[in-house]
Design a protein around this motif. Sequence first.
Motif, short mmCIF file in Angstrom:
data_model
loop_
_atom_site.label_atom_id
_atom_site.label_comp_id
_atom_site.label_asym_id
_atom_site.label_seq_id
_atom_site.Cartn_x
_atom_site.Cartn_y
_atom_site.Cartn_z
N LEU A 10 0.81 -1.22 0.00
CA LEU A 10 0.00 0.00 0.00
C LEU A 10 0.84 1.27 0.00
CD1 LEU A 10 -2.76 -1.05 2.57
CD2 LEU A 10 -2.95 -0.98 0.07
N ASN A 11 2.02 1.19 0.59
CA ASN A 11 2.85 2.39 0.73
C ASN A 11 4.21 2.12 0.11
OD1 ASN A 11 4.12 4.74 1.44
ND2 ASN A 11 3.64 4.60 3.63
N GLU A 12 4.54 2.87 -0.91
CA GLU A 12 5.81 2.66 -1.61
C GLU A 12 7.01 2.96 -0.72
OE1 GLU A 12 8.15 4.32 -5.61
OE2 GLU A 12 6.06 4.88 -5.22
N HIS A 13 6.86 3.88 0.21
CA HIS A 13 7.98 4.25 1.08
C HIS A 13 8.36 3.13 2.05
CE1 HIS A 13 7.92 8.38 -0.37
NE2 HIS A 13 6.60 8.39 -0.20
N ASP A 14 7.42 2.23 2.33
CA ASP A 14 7.70 1.11 3.24
C ASP A 14 8.14 -0.15 2.50
OD1 ASP A 14 7.01 2.65 5.43
OD2 ASP A 14 4.89 2.12 5.28
N ASN A 15 8.24 -0.06 1.19
CA ASN A 15 8.61 -1.23 0.38
C ASN A 15 10.12 -1.21 0.15
OD1 ASN A 15 8.82 -3.33 -1.42
ND2 ASN A 15 7.00 -2.74 -2.60
N ILE A 16 10.83 -2.15 0.76
CA ILE A 16 12.29 -2.17 0.62
C ILE A 16 12.72 -2.60 -0.78
CG2 ILE A 16 12.63 -2.65 3.07
CD1 ILE A 16 13.04 -5.57 2.36
N LEU A 17 11.80 -3.21 -1.53
CA LEU A 17 12.14 -3.63 -2.89
C LEU A 17 12.10 -2.47 -3.88
CD1 LEU A 17 10.13 -6.98 -3.09
CD2 LEU A 17 12.56 -6.66 -2.58
N GLY B 121 13.79 0.12 -3.91
CA GLY B 121 15.13 0.59 -4.23
C GLY B 121 15.87 -0.28 -5.22
N TYR B 122 15.31 -1.44 -5.56
CA TYR B 122 15.97 -2.37 -6.47
C TYR B 122 15.19 -2.60 -7.76
CZ TYR B 122 18.47 -3.43 -2.14
OH TYR B 122 19.20 -3.33 -0.98
N PHE B 123 13.86 -2.41 -7.70
CA PHE B 123 13.03 -2.66 -8.87
C PHE B 123 12.16 -1.43 -9.14
CE2 PHE B 123 13.70 -6.69 -6.67
CZ PHE B 123 14.32 -7.44 -7.66
N GLU B 124 11.45 -1.48 -10.25
CA GLU B 124 10.50 -0.42 -10.55
C GLU B 124 9.34 -0.48 -9.57
OE1 GLU B 124 9.35 -0.81 -14.58
OE2 GLU B 124 11.34 -0.31 -15.40
#
Length: 260
Positions: free
Chosen positions: A223-230, A232-235
């Motif tokens: 739901l939140n892009e800022h909390d997604n650690i992935l 920084g590696y993928f689109e």
Amino acid sequence: KRSCTDVGCALLFFAFLYGLWATYLGARREGNIEKLTRGFDWKGDICGVDPGVEDKPMLFWCTAAAPSARLTLLDGVCVPRCPRDAQSASWCPGTPMPFQHRSPEADGTQQVMIGMVRNLTLRADYPTVPALSYCFPTQDMVMLRRILRDTHLTTLTQQVYLACRGAMESWRFLVAVAAASAGIGYAFLFVLWLCFAHLIYGLVFVAHVLFGFCCYTAVRAGLNEHDNILAGYFEAETAQAAAWATAVACAACWFVFSAL
């Protein structure tokens, strides 16, 4: 009724055993197995085996001729028993000196003899202990380190000797560790016997908490892009899809675990 379930594998196994036995017989016939367990003196004789040293099974390293001289396995001498003190002495080889001798022949040619000369000198022994057909120093730790580092001892021999020496020096600690291990093992069995049901319930509760935390984290990342650690590696779309896939997989595992 018991029977062989894989005849082909059994045949291969017996063929392998036959190959090992044939290799062993060939090694015994063509070689000398004593070379694996005994030392060589400075002349290349196997201590306790070759003629002239049959009654001298132990290999003893003489003290170096000079403090800077390097010890090698060829500087050892075969002795009947390892010296226990410095009251005795051994004939030890000196530094190799190459020589060349020419002799004219009657037909006008020359015969050249090339070799090494080593002078023997009496050197004082030092206290040693027998181990694996070798004489290792008991007091001179510098000498012991030089032997283990500079001679051609096999790595296995070094490891076995160091392990045995460490065990002898630390036997009290090893006994304490063994006793503590036994005590902890019996204590664990007692805890299982006393509160096995409570332990199982506790583990199940912890598993539910972990599954819930995993699902919560994955949903929040989706739901939140800022909390997604992935991210920084993928689109962004790929990272969001991976987060939702993780949430679904975690929820499915949680459901299966709860059903069981």
